[in-house]
Write an enzyme that holds these catalytic residues in place. Structure first.
Site, PDB file in Angstrom:
ATOM      1  N   HIS A 182       0.823  -1.221   0.000  1.00 17.43           N
ATOM      2  CA  HIS A 182       0.000   0.000   0.000  1.00 17.43           C
ATOM      3  C   HIS A 182       0.856   1.271   0.000  1.00 17.43           C
ATOM      4  CE1 HIS A 182      -3.732  -2.107   0.388  1.00 17.43           C
ATOM      5  NE2 HIS A 182      -3.413  -2.653   1.552  1.00 17.43           N
ATOM      6  N   ASP A 215      -4.759 -12.796   3.578  1.00 17.27           N
ATOM      7  CA  ASP A 215      -5.982 -12.326   4.214  1.00 17.27           C
ATOM      8  C   ASP A 215      -7.248 -12.693   3.450  1.00 17.27           C
ATOM      9  OD1 ASP A 215      -4.983 -10.650   2.295  1.00 17.27           O
ATOM     10  OD2 ASP A 215      -5.015  -8.846   3.517  1.00 17.27           O
ATOM     11  N   ASP A 217      -2.865 -10.624  -2.337  1.00 20.72           N
ATOM     12  CA  ASP A 217      -3.460 -10.082  -1.118  1.00 20.72           C
ATOM     13  C   ASP A 217      -4.902  -9.688  -1.406  1.00 20.72           C
ATOM     14  OD1 ASP A 217      -4.153  -7.809   0.864  1.00 20.72           O
ATOM     15  OD2 ASP A 217      -2.262  -8.513   1.672  1.00 20.72           O
TER      16      ASP A 217
END
Length: 607
Positions: free
Chosen positions: A315, A442, A351
């Site tokens: 990010h 995740d 992800d």
């Protein structure tokens, strides 16, 4: 001009995760704390929200060294842009206020004495539980689980008391792996340093921060229990990345803003992206390990590698830290591989959250192909970027490939189907010299932020599909054939300790040459998965010619699916339809009601 910050009074602190979930000052920081922008200058901050392209570093004044002055150029002004609501990871926490006893809407208070409700936080998923329960209401983990000692091998249902069964299993496994290690000479490298565990949130809010040191501890414990590391894999020496290397990826202002946190006891770049005095060092170590692993793998010193690092990185953009990420580890590794001689680098990011930082860094670069599979939901899922039509800019169209799932509950079959019809065909046409996986886990079972398989309402579970350890292993195996096996896996997100440790272990076993345990067979995607893949292929086939034949097959498959679905709907309708002979008998009124030919007009007051 000297930077000053107001001291906290009577225990005042930064806005808690609890208040963030209620929508209070999501983009700004409550209170009268000062802020540092990415240029290192001071700027006042009130209850107003702050947004824009500047890096905002919120500082606890009591945490700044007493002898530290920050000079501000008089011609520098930090602008306050138009207010806009920005999502954070904590916005995605649901039903966490079930035990909050601080807020009571009732005016009646029969007891003057405060009653404290005893709580405990689950080691595995961080969720809050009442003290009288032994197992987590969300994930089922025991209150005193041994997951940090034995990794995912520890039983989730019993208290850790040495676990003799596990200890016996460990000894046997280690004995076997010592033989394998001596014969295979272990060419898989692992990057890890305990100093990265020092990066943690200083002051816990309403619950433990999901990006916590226990993430690495659980994975390391699992690898040690399995006899993989230490054992079959070898470590590479840790090195802190240099400022010059970081500036190949990030702006100087961003690098300096992260470095400034080493002088501060506790600080925040965004409401959910924290730093303490050890965070800058941890971020440098993570980036340095990724760079050195990439160089070692491409030069042939290691066959492949796994970067067991934190804080995560995908990010982090050119100018900003966000989403728990400080430096972009995958981007640093890609440039390190190119410095070692790689001409073309592939980054596959699985992800569950889109790697907006990685995309921003390479969206104009044709030498790096970025492919992301992530939950999007029309921009409603954090961080809101990564739509199917975001394909790259300035002559690099097609070098950003986004596969944005329209909902949660996307499982192994959907990911493997996307690999077969999008990822591998484009990657083969691109022909990379080096491959990087941004491996966030995740989308796995029970992740509190990915939310792909468990919905809580309160204390009820709705099991959906999720990506399993075998699914992650299979995706790794499918990418392993590219780049002559020169593959680096970098840990990104994943916040359920049992899921990330079992998934990471499965991936590393593939790097060591073990089978995946996943049977491909006829991979049948969900309707949402098929629709997403079809949309991606329709756009990307304008750039990648190998997708044109795939689009025709997918379109035919979609038409067949719609036809079968229509037939099923007709069958269901017929089951509810009245027999045709009711039309002329005493049940004619009921027949017309069921057939929809007769509607009952409801009277209103006006009538």
């Amino acid at each position: 001009m000297v930077f000053e910050a107001n001291r906290l009074v009577n225990g005042d602190s930064e806005m808690s995760f609890q208040k963030q979930r209620r929508g209070i000052s999501r983009n700004g920081i409550s209170g009268k704390h000062k802020n540092l922008g990415s240029n290192g200058t001071g700027a006042s901050c009130s209850n107003d929200e702050i947004s824009g392209d500047e890096d905002i570093l919120t500082v606890h004044a009591r945490d700044v060294d007493d002898n530290m002055d920050v000079e501000i150029s008089p011609d520098v002004v930090v602008s306050r842009k138009t207010r806009q609501r920005e999502m954070t990871f904590q916005d995605m926490y649901n039903n966490q206020d079930l035990f909050d006893d601080d807020d009571d809407d009732s005016d009646w208070e029969p007891l003057q004495k405060r009653i404290d409700v005893m709580k405990w936080f689950c080691t595995n998923c961080t969720m809050v539980n009442l003290n009288d329960v032994v197992h987590c209401e969300i994930c089922g983990e025991h209150k005193e689980s041994g997951i940090l000692r034995h990794g995912f091998f520890a039983s989730p249902f019993s208290q850790d008391a040495g676990s003799p069964e596990v200890e016996t299993e460990v000894k046997g496994r280690n004995k076997d792996t010592r033989v394998k290690h001596s014969s295979s000479n272990s060419c898989t490298a692992v990057g890890f340093d305990e100093r990265m565990l020092l990066h943690s949130e200083v002051e816990m809010k309403s619950h433990p921060h999901p990006e916590r040191p226990d993430r690495l501890r659980a994975i390391a414990a699992s690898l040690a229990t399995a006899g993989i590391f230490p054992g079959r894999c070898y470590p590479i020496p840790a090195r802190e990345i240099t400022q010059q290397e970081l500036q190949m990826v990030h702006s100087l202002e961003h690098v300096q803003a992260v470095e400034l946190t080493s002088h501060i006891f506790s600080s925040y770049f965004t409401p959910d992206t924290y730093a303490n005095e050890h965070s800058a060092c941890a971020a440098r170590l993570a980036a340095g390990l990724c760079a050195d692993l990439a160089s070692a793998i491409f030069s042939g010193c290691a066959k492949n590698g796994f970067a067991l690092v934190r804080p995560p990185g995908h990010h982090a953009g050119i100018k900003q830290a966000m989403g728990f990420c400080l430096h972009n580890n995958a981007a640093v590794a890609a440039l390190a591989a190119q410095a070692a001689g790689a001409k073309k680098v592939l980054i596959v990011d699985w992800d569950v959250h889109h790697g907006n930082g990685t995309q921003e860094i390479f969206e104009q670069n044709k030498s790096v192909l970025y492919i992301s599979l992530h939950r999007h939901e029309g921009g409603k899922f954090y961080p809101g970027t990564g739509a199917v039509d975001e394909i790259g800019t300035n002559g690099a169209a097609g070098y950003c490939v986004n596969i944005p799932w329209s909902r949660g509950g996307i499982g192994d079959n959907d990911y493997i189907f996307a690999f077969q019809h999008v990822v591998l065909p484009i990657a083969a046409e691109f022909a990379p010299d080096f491959t990087i996986i941004s491996a966030g886990f995740d989308a796995a079972r029970g992740d509190p932020l990915g939310c792909c398989d468990v919905r809580t309402y309160p204390f009820t579970l709705t099991m959906l599909l999720q990506v399993t350890p075998a699914g992650y292993a299979q995706m790794t195996h499918m990418l392993y054939t590219l780049s002559g096996g020169k593959l680096l896996v970098i840990l990104e997100g994943g916040y359920n300790l049992r899921s990330i440790s079992s998934s990471a272990t499965a991936v590393i076993k593939v790097l060591l040459g073990e089978s995946t345990g996943f049977e491909l067979g006829n991979t049948v995607p969900s309707k949402a998965g098929l629709q997403t893949v079809l949309e991606v292929v329709k756009i990307q086939m304008q750039i990648w010619s190998s997708l044109k034949s795939i689009f025709a097959k997918l379109q035919l498959k979609w038409e067949e699916y719609c036809s079968e679905n229509k037939k099923e709907q007709i069958k269901k309708r017929r089951r509810t339809e009245a027999p045709i002979w009711w039309k002329w008998g005493r049940k004619s009124l009921l027949y017309h009601l069921l057939s929809g030919n007769l509607r009952v007009k409801r009277s209103t007051a006006a009538d």
